[in-house]
Design a protein around this motif. Structure first.
Motif, PDB file in Angstrom:
ATOM      1  N   CYS A   1       0.853  -1.195   0.000  1.00 51.95           N
ATOM      2  CA  CYS A   1       0.000   0.000   0.000  1.00 51.95           C
ATOM      3  C   CYS A   1       0.882   1.235   0.000  1.00 51.95           C
ATOM      4  O   CYS A   1       1.976   1.238   0.580  1.00 51.95           O
ATOM      5  N   PHE A   2       0.404   2.286  -0.660  1.00 50.42           N
ATOM      6  CA  PHE A   2       1.120   3.548  -0.741  1.00 50.42           C
ATOM      7  C   PHE A   2       0.556   4.522   0.290  1.00 50.42           C
ATOM      8  O   PHE A   2      -0.649   4.524   0.563  1.00 50.42           O
ATOM      9  N   LEU A   3       1.420   5.382   0.844  1.00 48.29           N
ATOM     10  CA  LEU A   3       1.001   6.366   1.844  1.00 48.29           C
ATOM     11  C   LEU A   3       1.354   7.778   1.406  1.00 48.29           C
ATOM     12  O   LEU A   3       2.482   8.042   0.987  1.00 48.29           O
ATOM     13  N   LEU A   4       0.380   8.685   1.507  1.00 49.83           N
ATOM     14  CA  LEU A   4       0.645  10.101   1.288  1.00 49.83           C
ATOM     15  C   LEU A   4      -0.356  10.933   2.092  1.00 49.83           C
ATOM     16  O   LEU A   4      -1.311  11.483   1.552  1.00 49.83           O
ATOM     17  N   PRO A   5      -0.139  11.060   3.410  1.00 49.43           N
ATOM     18  CA  PRO A   5      -1.044  11.873   4.245  1.00 49.43           C
ATOM     19  C   PRO A   5      -0.662  13.352   4.201  1.00 49.43           C
ATOM     20  O   PRO A   5      -0.426  13.988   5.225  1.00 49.43           O
ATOM     21  N   THR A   6      -0.608  13.904   3.007  1.00 48.85           N
ATOM     22  CA  THR A   6      -0.100  15.250   2.769  1.00 48.85           C
ATOM     23  C   THR A   6      -1.018  16.329   3.332  1.00 48.85           C
ATOM     24  O   THR A   6      -2.222  16.123   3.490  1.00 48.85           O
ATOM     25  N   TYR A   7      -0.439  17.494   3.610  1.00 46.39           N
ATOM     26  CA  TYR A   7      -1.221  18.634   4.073  1.00 46.39           C
ATOM     27  C   TYR A   7      -1.761  19.450   2.903  1.00 46.39           C
ATOM     28  O   TYR A   7      -2.786  20.115   3.023  1.00 46.39           O
ATOM     29  N   THR A   8      -1.021  19.463   1.789  1.00 45.22           N
ATOM     30  CA  THR A   8      -1.414  20.232   0.614  1.00 45.22           C
ATOM     31  C   THR A   8      -0.815  19.585  -0.614  1.00 45.22           C
ATOM     32  O   THR A   8       0.339  19.168  -0.607  1.00 45.22           O
ATOM     33  N   GLU A   9      -1.596  19.475  -1.683  1.00 48.51           N
ATOM     34  CA  GLU A   9      -1.139  18.733  -2.866  1.00 48.51           C
ATOM     35  C   GLU A   9      -2.080  19.012  -4.025  1.00 48.51           C
ATOM     36  O   GLU A   9      -3.268  19.309  -3.832  1.00 48.51           O
ATOM     37  N   ALA A  10      -1.555  18.911  -5.245  1.00 44.03           N
ATOM     38  CA  ALA A  10      -2.426  18.838  -6.415  1.00 44.03           C
ATOM     39  C   ALA A  10      -2.839  17.367  -6.543  1.00 44.03           C
ATOM     40  O   ALA A  10      -2.832  16.634  -5.551  1.00 44.03           O
ATOM     41  N   VAL A  11      -3.228  16.930  -7.745  1.00 45.10           N
ATOM     42  CA  VAL A  11      -3.409  15.494  -7.935  1.00 45.10           C
ATOM     43  C   VAL A  11      -2.003  14.898  -7.913  1.00 45.10           C
ATOM     44  O   VAL A  11      -1.205  15.154  -8.815  1.00 45.10           O
ATOM     45  N   PRO A  12      -1.644  14.144  -6.881  1.00 46.13           N
ATOM     46  CA  PRO A  12      -0.237  13.790  -6.661  1.00 46.13           C
ATOM     47  C   PRO A  12       0.301  12.784  -7.668  1.00 46.13           C
ATOM     48  O   PRO A  12      -0.277  11.715  -7.876  1.00 46.13           O
ATOM     49  N   ALA A  13       1.427  13.135  -8.282  1.00 44.76           N
ATOM     50  CA  ALA A  13       2.062  12.258  -9.262  1.00 44.76           C
ATOM     51  C   ALA A  13       2.487  10.936  -8.624  1.00 44.76           C
ATOM     52  O   ALA A  13       2.403   9.880  -9.257  1.00 44.76           O
TER      53      ALA A  13
END
Length: 343
Positions: free
Chosen positions: A242-254
């Motif tokens: 599984c991939f994780l990206l609990p970002t605070y701010t992002e576009a559609v993440p590459a």
């Protein structure tokens, strides 16, 4: 005969293979050129502030180039400042917003607000990397009839499914342990500390961090690889559960698009453009930003439901192939360009 000649301005462009800075812009250039577009570039390849000196000099020269049909600036206003001030007025100027240049910069102070409004007024067309990014720009004068959402996309032939077992064998990973993967800069805004807290709460799981930055204090079940070339990143994506990206701010993440293309689900925050690609329960899970407890719960659900991960991975790849393949998106962008040139 070439389709047309584009002047491209970008203050982030990779200096070498494996350099993540602006890698998606380089992919866009490659795609343009493969379809007959001549791309003349003024780009900043250095990570230092001093790199702006040659970048702005090259930008000044390119802004006056008589052979251009169109100008496009990536990241506003850092890349658009010279074209705005000195660029030819007889050809269209396209602005492309990627994230914080739309959400944060215009609201930082009155000067930034004035600069953003001036840029929007001057632009013939505006491109945003996600739909939600248009909302803050509307408050600064964005014309909804002169904008579109076009992400750079992902190469779904390069980032594709493969043998998880073979990838794990090559990387020396356990076949039994559930592995969660993060790819990107080791920056607090990416949710790094929330992942570390979740790792402390889940000592029986493995967490791998791929990307540049200062390695923070971490529990023993975390592994940091540093920056890696795309082929090795792909191997890690193939090996992970599984991939994780609990970002605070992002576009559609590459990074999420690449993970989806490799057939693994993702857990992301509900920030920025993440909800535009992640569908709850279908190809991944979403949690509130800055919430390590919710992230831990989602990680535990993924761990406790191993039969759901392959199903979600299939849906994830389908999402990317149908909506975010770079060949589809580059043709959409070319259609916008050609319409502007022929007006």
């Amino acid at each position: 005969m070439p389709e047309y000649t584009l002047g491209l301005f970008a203050n982030m462009y990779p200096a070498f293979d494996g350099d993540y800075k602006g890698i998606f812009i380089r992919q866009m250039v490659t795609d343009f050129e493969s379809l007959g577009v001549v791309v003349k570039k003024a780009v900043k390849t250095s990570h230092s502030t001093a790199g702006y000196i040659p970048f702005y000099f090259d930008s000044l020269c390119l802004s006056r180039d008589r052979g251009l049909d169109l100008i496009q600036a990536e990241y506003i206003p850092h890349s658009s400042l010279i074209p705005y001030l000195f660029g030819r007025r007889d050809i269209p100027l396209v602005l492309k917003f990627h994230g914080d240049d739309a959400r944060i910069y215009p609201f930082s102070n009155p000067l930034n607000r004035h600069i953003t409004r001036a840029m929007l007024k001057r632009a013939a067309y505006v491109i945003t990397a996600s739909e939600e990014m248009q909302k803050p720009l509307l408050a600064h004068g964005l014309d909804p009839d002169r904008c579109a959402t076009v992400h750079t996309g992902v190469d779904t032939r390069f980032f594709t499914t493969g043998s998880r077992e073979e990838a794990r064998r090559l990387l020396g990973l356990s076949m039994e342990k559930t592995t969660f993967l993060f790819v990107g800069r080791l920056h607090p805004w990416k949710g790094i500390y929330e992942i570390l807290e979740a790792a402390r709460r889940c000592p029986n799981l493995d967490f791998v961090f791929v990307g540049p930055g200062v390695v923070p204090d971490h529990p023993q079940n975390c592994r940091f690889t540093g920056q890696l070339p795309p082929s090795v990143v792909r191997r890690w994506l193939t090996a992970a559960d599984c991939f994780l990206l609990p970002t605070y701010t992002e576009a559609v993440p590459a990074a999420v698009m690449e993970a989806f293309a490799c057939g693994i689900p993702a857990i992301t925050s509900d920030a920025g453009g993440c909800p535009e690609i992640v569908e709850e329960g279908k190809n991944g899970l979403m949690v509130p930003a800055r919430n390590a407890v919710a992230l831990t719960s989602a990680i535990q659900w993924m761990t406790d439901n191993p039969s759901e991960r392959p199903r979600m991975g299939i849906e994830a790849r389908k999402t990317v192939c149908e909506r975010y393949d770079h060949t589809i998106l580059i043709k959409k962008l070319m259609t916008i360009h050609q319409d502007l040139i022929t007006r």
